[in-house]
Design a protein around this motif. Structure first.
Motif, PDB file in Angstrom:
ATOM      1  N   THR B  92      -6.287  -9.866  -7.713  1.00  0.00           N
ATOM      2  CA  THR B  92      -5.663  -9.588  -6.418  1.00  0.00           C
ATOM      3  C   THR B  92      -6.718  -9.079  -5.470  1.00  0.00           C
ATOM      4  O   THR B  92      -7.423  -8.113  -5.773  1.00  0.00           O
ATOM      5  CB  THR B  92      -4.566  -8.503  -6.570  1.00  0.00           C
ATOM      6  OG1 THR B  92      -3.693  -8.892  -7.612  1.00  0.00           O
ATOM      7  CG2 THR B  92      -3.796  -8.327  -5.275  1.00  0.00           C
ATOM      8  N   ARG B  93      -6.855  -9.748  -4.341  1.00  0.00           N
ATOM      9  CA  ARG B  93      -7.780  -9.257  -3.305  1.00  0.00           C
ATOM     10  C   ARG B  93      -7.116  -8.072  -2.615  1.00  0.00           C
ATOM     11  O   ARG B  93      -5.977  -8.172  -2.163  1.00  0.00           O
ATOM     12  CB  ARG B  93      -8.038 -10.379  -2.299  1.00  0.00           C
ATOM     13  CG  ARG B  93      -8.770  -9.933  -1.048  1.00  0.00           C
ATOM     14  CD  ARG B  93     -10.260 -10.097  -1.212  1.00  0.00           C
ATOM     15  NE  ARG B  93     -10.956  -9.648  -0.012  1.00  0.00           N
ATOM     16  CZ  ARG B  93     -11.423 -10.473   0.923  1.00  0.00           C
ATOM     17  NH1 ARG B  93     -11.255 -11.789   0.804  1.00  0.00           N
ATOM     18  NH2 ARG B  93     -12.073 -10.010   1.966  1.00  0.00           N
ATOM     19  N   LEU B  94      -7.807  -6.961  -2.552  1.00  0.00           N
ATOM     20  CA  LEU B  94      -7.232  -5.764  -1.926  1.00  0.00           C
ATOM     21  C   LEU B  94      -7.565  -5.761  -0.440  1.00  0.00           C
ATOM     22  O   LEU B  94      -8.741  -5.758  -0.059  1.00  0.00           O
ATOM     23  CB  LEU B  94      -7.769  -4.487  -2.585  1.00  0.00           C
ATOM     24  CG  LEU B  94      -7.447  -4.325  -4.074  1.00  0.00           C
ATOM     25  CD1 LEU B  94      -8.042  -3.018  -4.604  1.00  0.00           C
ATOM     26  CD2 LEU B  94      -5.949  -4.370  -4.321  1.00  0.00           C
ATOM     27  N   GLU B  95      -6.532  -5.760   0.383  1.00  0.00           N
ATOM     28  CA  GLU B  95      -6.708  -5.706   1.834  1.00  0.00           C
ATOM     29  C   GLU B  95      -6.286  -4.309   2.294  1.00  0.00           C
ATOM     30  O   GLU B  95      -5.091  -4.019   2.404  1.00  0.00           O
ATOM     31  CB  GLU B  95      -5.845  -6.769   2.528  1.00  0.00           C
ATOM     32  CG  GLU B  95      -6.193  -8.192   2.161  1.00  0.00           C
ATOM     33  CD  GLU B  95      -7.529  -8.632   2.766  1.00  0.00           C
ATOM     34  OE1 GLU B  95      -8.119  -7.861   3.552  1.00  0.00           O
ATOM     35  OE2 GLU B  95      -7.983  -9.748   2.429  1.00  0.00           O
ATOM     36  N   PHE B  96      -7.255  -3.480   2.545  1.00  0.00           N
ATOM     37  CA  PHE B  96      -6.937  -2.081   2.838  1.00  0.00           C
ATOM     38  C   PHE B  96      -6.219  -1.922   4.176  1.00  0.00           C
ATOM     39  O   PHE B  96      -5.540  -0.940   4.409  1.00  0.00           O
ATOM     40  CB  PHE B  96      -8.218  -1.233   2.796  1.00  0.00           C
ATOM     41  CG  PHE B  96      -8.745  -1.096   1.401  1.00  0.00           C
ATOM     42  CD1 PHE B  96      -8.280  -0.092   0.570  1.00  0.00           C
ATOM     43  CD2 PHE B  96      -9.683  -1.987   0.903  1.00  0.00           C
ATOM     44  CE1 PHE B  96      -8.748   0.022  -0.737  1.00  0.00           C
ATOM     45  CE2 PHE B  96     -10.159  -1.882  -0.391  1.00  0.00           C
ATOM     46  CZ  PHE B  96      -9.694  -0.881  -1.217  1.00  0.00           C
ATOM     47  N   THR B  97      -6.373  -2.909   5.039  1.00  0.00           N
ATOM     48  CA  THR B  97      -5.684  -2.811   6.333  1.00  0.00           C
ATOM     49  C   THR B  97      -4.171  -2.934   6.153  1.00  0.00           C
ATOM     50  O   THR B  97      -3.409  -2.529   7.020  1.00  0.00           O
ATOM     51  CB  THR B  97      -6.169  -3.915   7.293  1.00  0.00           C
ATOM     52  OG1 THR B  97      -6.123  -5.163   6.594  1.00  0.00           O
ATOM     53  CG2 THR B  97      -7.573  -3.642   7.784  1.00  0.00           C
ATOM     54  N   ASP B  98      -3.738  -3.500   5.039  1.00  0.00           N
ATOM     55  CA  ASP B  98      -2.294  -3.611   4.776  1.00  0.00           C
ATOM     56  C   ASP B  98      -1.719  -2.325   4.197  1.00  0.00           C
ATOM     57  O   ASP B  98      -0.511  -2.186   4.078  1.00  0.00           O
ATOM     58  CB  ASP B  98      -2.013  -4.749   3.770  1.00  0.00           C
ATOM     59  CG  ASP B  98      -2.292  -6.110   4.386  1.00  0.00           C
ATOM     60  OD1 ASP B  98      -2.370  -6.175   5.631  1.00  0.00           O
ATOM     61  OD2 ASP B  98      -2.430  -7.069   3.619  1.00  0.00           O
ATOM     62  N   GLY B  99      -2.604  -1.451   3.800  1.00  0.00           N
ATOM     63  CA  GLY B  99      -2.131  -0.235   3.128  1.00  0.00           C
ATOM     64  C   GLY B  99      -1.920   0.915   4.089  1.00  0.00           C
ATOM     65  O   GLY B  99      -2.007   0.758   5.318  1.00  0.00           O
ATOM     66  N   PHE B 124      -6.619   5.938   1.124  1.00  0.00           N
ATOM     67  CA  PHE B 124      -5.714   4.778   1.172  1.00  0.00           C
ATOM     68  C   PHE B 124      -4.622   4.892   0.124  1.00  0.00           C
ATOM     69  O   PHE B 124      -4.765   5.588  -0.883  1.00  0.00           O
ATOM     70  CB  PHE B 124      -6.486   3.469   0.968  1.00  0.00           C
ATOM     71  CG  PHE B 124      -7.138   3.347  -0.379  1.00  0.00           C
ATOM     72  CD1 PHE B 124      -6.412   2.939  -1.492  1.00  0.00           C
ATOM     73  CD2 PHE B 124      -8.490   3.651  -0.544  1.00  0.00           C
ATOM     74  CE1 PHE B 124      -7.017   2.834  -2.741  1.00  0.00           C
ATOM     75  CE2 PHE B 124      -9.092   3.545  -1.785  1.00  0.00           C
ATOM     76  CZ  PHE B 124      -8.352   3.148  -2.881  1.00  0.00           C
ATOM     77  N   MET B 125      -3.546   4.186   0.415  1.00  0.00           N
ATOM     78  CA  MET B 125      -2.504   3.934  -0.573  1.00  0.00           C
ATOM     79  C   MET B 125      -2.168   2.458  -0.412  1.00  0.00           C
ATOM     80  O   MET B 125      -1.943   1.978   0.699  1.00  0.00           O
ATOM     81  CB  MET B 125      -1.273   4.788  -0.316  1.00  0.00           C
ATOM     82  CG  MET B 125      -0.260   4.717  -1.445  1.00  0.00           C
ATOM     83  SD  MET B 125       1.281   5.585  -1.083  1.00  0.00           S
ATOM     84  CE  MET B 125       0.715   7.147  -0.511  1.00  0.00           C
ATOM     85  N   LEU B 126      -2.137   1.761  -1.512  1.00  0.00           N
ATOM     86  CA  LEU B 126      -2.060   0.311  -1.444  1.00  0.00           C
ATOM     87  C   LEU B 126      -1.207  -0.179  -2.600  1.00  0.00           C
ATOM     88  O   LEU B 126      -1.344   0.301  -3.728  1.00  0.00           O
ATOM     89  CB  LEU B 126      -3.492  -0.226  -1.594  1.00  0.00           C
ATOM     90  CG  LEU B 126      -3.822  -1.623  -1.151  1.00  0.00           C
ATOM     91  CD1 LEU B 126      -3.500  -1.817   0.330  1.00  0.00           C
ATOM     92  CD2 LEU B 126      -5.314  -1.883  -1.380  1.00  0.00           C
TER      93      LEU B 126
END
Lengths: 421, 465
Positions: B92-99, B124-126
């Motif tokens: 899974t690619r982690l997109e921190f902007t979505d968190g 962050f929380m993701l």
């Protein structure tokens, strides 16, 4: 339990339980002594068959019963197990059953509590369920229902006198408790107080404080505590001769104003008054370690007009007081009806006291003593200086002091009160 | 650097959900092939070997069954750094902007002179969906420019259920930009998986009886067996005082953290007060709605009354008017009392909610009486709600949709008192608020349109804003 003592009593005697948060054989507080004096004097009369129920403050052992009778058939000791000091709730699951046994055995007409501490305020609803016809009486001592700070009504920070409680003010004193906590605390306590038939306050001042807090004044009677009779034949010291001897008696603590007294002694010494001697009789061992260290340090550097005499037994009180020309009661909290004032009156010894609360009410200016501004050591020093300069005042007061709280009067008042229930 | 195949004993076993026979060291089949610069994962943290600085810390990795992972932590890395979460065949690619971005002054303080103040929001929380392959280790792969890759093993948290939800809420930055859809799409998904009832946790409640229920009890009063023993004692005392002569049974339900202490208190309550009661121990925090449903199953009476830990019967008769209302109207499924707040500054009570009759669209859930059989017809409380704050309102909407009624009974009054102390500035309260926000979000998504319509319809001029 041992044999039923009621069987041996006349059926015409009214059964009464005198209950106290302590037992004088186990702790030496004024309230438990007053309760025990009442019990003893009722027992020696014709009208009542009294039973005494006192509390032992040490936690109960695993196999120990809740109630025991180590001192005879008519005395019970309740050993605590689980008490909530905030809302004065008793969480001991064995207490209700033990109480039910006592009620079934003695079938009290009257259940008279001296203090609600240790029994818990729920005891009143329990008793109303167990014995709906039993009259419940509570003698109030200090202000514990009103004030969580040991019932003293002085602020935790600075020990300043507090005039009334409110959940806002109380939560300022106790940062770990919210206003809601104090609101609920009061609701809890007053809810159970509804079961009490009548309250007794040993001072008008105390009655007024509880009335202001929420108890209907018509439910409170002002009756002085019962004292032991003063031994006869004690020779009183003559104020006209030698050094002026002033005595401090009782617990040595900050709230009892010991620092005010020591400061006043300093002032007298520095102002060249050399014919006054202040004797301190009492115990400080129950006080916080910081206070004890501070007190002992102060004693080391105390002026020559101070003499620390240590603790004394209650039986010695009258003899020791009779050696004094006057007592000093410099408390910086309100007090209720200090036993030492009543004992001084029994001895005919005038009292110099703070001008607040129960002290100011009991000691009448020029009739049984003198007032000085509470917490003000300069005012106390000035008063002592003035009295020392005119000792005939003390002689006159001492001769004419009305024994306004004699044992006989107080026990009679209690008997009349019980008849009125 | 030579790749070394590690045995099972050499791996981070805590990172695995189930024991694996061997660690997968095959190169991940991602679109980004870094070829020779990319070494296989061996179970070791290799981030420090990267040619550029990447600081990342996973402080809590909460497993959200069946295959999700909620990550809490912080990172300081160049903007073009890529983060992948890998577990077995899952990548899974982690997109921190979505968190959820979280300010972490503590991290900057720790780094001291190396810290860049502009990176305050490094926390962050993701939520990563379908991120976990059962039985395989879980790790982070970090790719930096130039094709270099490093790894960081992830240790899965032991937290689960409401405990895990509370942990996440403790960290949540509620003031994050409203454009951030994490709350709706990330946290809500994670919580839906963490909700114990949603994951079909079976509990074997243990029931303890204190006293015999009165002959023909009309009503069961259901109370949380909270860890706040003071609240329990206050509630019991006030109920004892206000329910004299009422045929009612108390039912406590919950997960007591300190059972010996609670048990001693329950014994004491039984001895000093008159009301008989039972205690159901769930063994795990299940959420308010789930606990209510267990209580419904355990009750014998036709009517139940649910009260939360902050509700106190201080205002005289309160239960009978609720039950009378339910008895009078066979189509009413739930009735709430008027709520008063202990306004302790003046030591008097003020209204928190006024008696609006039946048909209110939003119902506070502090205290609620229900007709048990009608409630069963509606499927009881929806266990998707966890805080207890919106399950009543949800129930009311479902009742209205089914042609039934519910609302507030003015003749009944109870007090709602918040006992948060100044000494602990709302840590617990904050967590509960977080759970309420979660429930509010769920309620809004489910019933938002209907409640808007009904409030428009009640407004004079109907429908106009």
């Amino acid at each position: 339990m041992k044999k039923n003592p009621r069987a041996a009593t006349s059926s015409s005697k009214r059964s009464i339980v005198i209950a106290s948060h302590g037992h004088p054989r186990l702790s030496k507080g004024g309230a438990e002594n007053a309760a025990y004096n009442l019990f003893s004097q009722l027992a020696s009369g014709e009208d009542f068959a009294p039973v005494f129920l006192g509390c032992a403050r040490e936690p109960r052992g695993a196999l120990q019963p809740a109630f025991s009778q180590p001192y005879g058939d008519t005395e019970y000791v309740y050993s605590l197990s689980g008490f909530d000091w905030f809302k004065l709730a008793n969480r001991d699951p064995e207490f209700p059953a033990a109480l039910a046994q006592l009620v079934a055995r003695h079938k009290p007409d009257i259940f008279h509590f001296h203090h609600y501490l240790n029994f818990g305020v729920e005891v009143f609803s329990l008793l109303k369920k167990l014995a709906p016809n039993t009259k419940l009486v509570v003698t109030l001592h200090e202000y514990l229902a009103i004030c969580h700070h040991y019932g003293q009504m002085v602020t935790r920070n600075g020990l300043a006198p507090c005039h009334e409680s409110s959940d806002m003010r109380c939560s300022m004193c106790f940062a770990d408790r919210s206003r809601a906590d104090f609101y609920l605390r009061k609701q809890y306590i007053t809810g159970f107080f509804q079961n009490v038939d009548r309250f007794i306050a040993p001072s008008r001042f105390l009655a007024e404080r509880y009335t202001a807090w929420g108890i209907d004044s018509r439910r409170i009677s002002v009756i002085e505590n019962v004292l032991k009779p003063a031994p006869k034949g004690a020779i009183k010291a003559d104020p006209a001769k030698g050094k002026l001897k002033l005595g401090f008696f009782g617990q040595i603590s900050a709230l009892k104003g010991i620092n005010v007294l020591l400061d006043a002694a300093d002032i007298l010494e520095k102002s060249g008054v050399d014919d006054v001697l202040i004797e301190i009789h009492g115990d400080y061992s129950g006080q916080p370690p910081e206070f004890q260290a501070d007190f002992l340090e102060r004693l080391k550097s105390a002026p020559r007009n101070v003499a620390f005499k240590g603790s004394y037994e209650p039986e010695q009180a009258h003899f020791l007081m009779s050696q004094m020309h006057a007592l000093v009661v410099p408390s910086i909290w309100w007090e209720n009806s200090p036993i030492v004032i009543q004992e001084a009156f029994q001895c005919g010894v005038p009292v110099l006291c703070s001008d607040i609360g129960g002290m100011a009410e009991k000691v009448q200016e020029q009739k049984s003593g003198f007032h000085f501004k509470a917490g003000n050591s300069a005012a106390l020093a000035a008063l002592i200086k003035e009295i020392n300069g005119n000792r005939t005042q003390l002689t006159l007061i001492s001769r004419t002091m009305a024994d306004s709280a004699t044992t006989t009067n107080s026990i009679r008042s209690h008997a009349e009160f019980y008849q009125s229930l | 650097m030579t790749a070394r195949k590690k045995t099972t004993s050499g791996t981070d076993t805590d990172a695995r959900i189930f024991p694996a026979d061997a660690v997968s060291n095959a190169a991940p089949q991602s679109a980004d092939n870094y070829g020779a610069l990319r070494q296989p994962y061996t179970g070791a943290d290799t981030l420090s070997a990267l040619p550029e600085s990447v600081l990342v810390e996973i402080e809590e990795a909460i497993f959200c069954p069946p295959d999700g992972l909620l990550l809490l932590g912080w990172k300081l890395a160049a903007p073009d750094t890529r983060f992948y979460l890998r577990s077995g065949a899952s990548t899974t690619r982690l997109e921190f902007t979505d968190g959820n971005r979280i300010p972490r002054q503590d991290v900057l303080d720790h780094l001291g002179a190396h810290a860049d103040p502009s990176e305050l929001m490094c926390g962050f929380m993701l939520f990563a969906e379908k991120a976990i392959t059962l039985g395989e280790p879980c790790y982070l792969e970090v790719q930096v420019k130039g094709g270099h890759a490093g790894y960081k093993p992830i240790k899965l948290s032991r937290r689960r259920g409401l405990d895990a939800m509370r942990r996440a809420l403790r960290q949540l930055n509620a003031s994050a930009s409203p454009k951030n859809s994490f709350f709706e799409h990330g946290l809500a998904q994670a919580f839906a998986r963490l909700n114990p009832r949603a994951r079909n946790v079976t509990v074997a409640p243990r029931e303890l009886s204190y006293g015999q229920a009165r002959g023909k009890s009309d009503v069961t009063i259901v109370l949380p067996a909270s860890d706040d023993l003071d609240a329990l004692e206050y509630q019991a005392a006030f109920l004892d005082q206000t329910l004299a002569g009422v045929a009612a049974e108390l039912l406590y339900i919950g997960c007591q953290a300190n059972w010996p202490q609670a048990e001693a208190l329950f014994k004491s309550l039984r001895e000093k007060f008159s009301l008989p009661f039972r205690v159901i121990r769930t063994g795990e925090m299940l959420g308010a709605a789930a606990e209510k449903n267990i209580a419904i199953d355990a009750a014998y009476t036709k009517y139940l009354c649910f009260a939360d830990a902050g509700t106190f019967a201080l205002a005289g008769k309160w239960l009978q008017p609720l039950i009378d209302r339910l008895k009078r109207d066979g189509n009413t499924v739930l009735v709430a009392p008027t709520l008063l707040s202990g306004d302790s500054s003046g030591q008097h009570l003020r209204f928190l909610s006024s008696g609006g009759g039946l048909g209110q669209s939003v119902l506070p859930a502090h205290c609620l009486a229900v007709n048990r059989s009608l409630l069963a017809g509606l499927g009881n409380f929806d266990e998707a709600y966890v805080s207890g704050a919106f399950d009543a309102a949800d129930l009311l909407e479902r009742a209205k949709a089914a042609g039934m009624r519910g609302g507030v009974e003015a003749a009944s009054r109870v007090c709602v008192i918040d006992r948060a102390t100044r000494g602990s500035p709302g840590a617990a309260a904050g967590l509960n608020e977080g759970l309420k926000l979660y429930d509010a979000d769920l309620f809004g998504r489910r019933w938002g349109e209907q409640t808007k319509e009904s409030s428009s319809a009640r407004r004079p001029g109907g429908g106009r804003p």
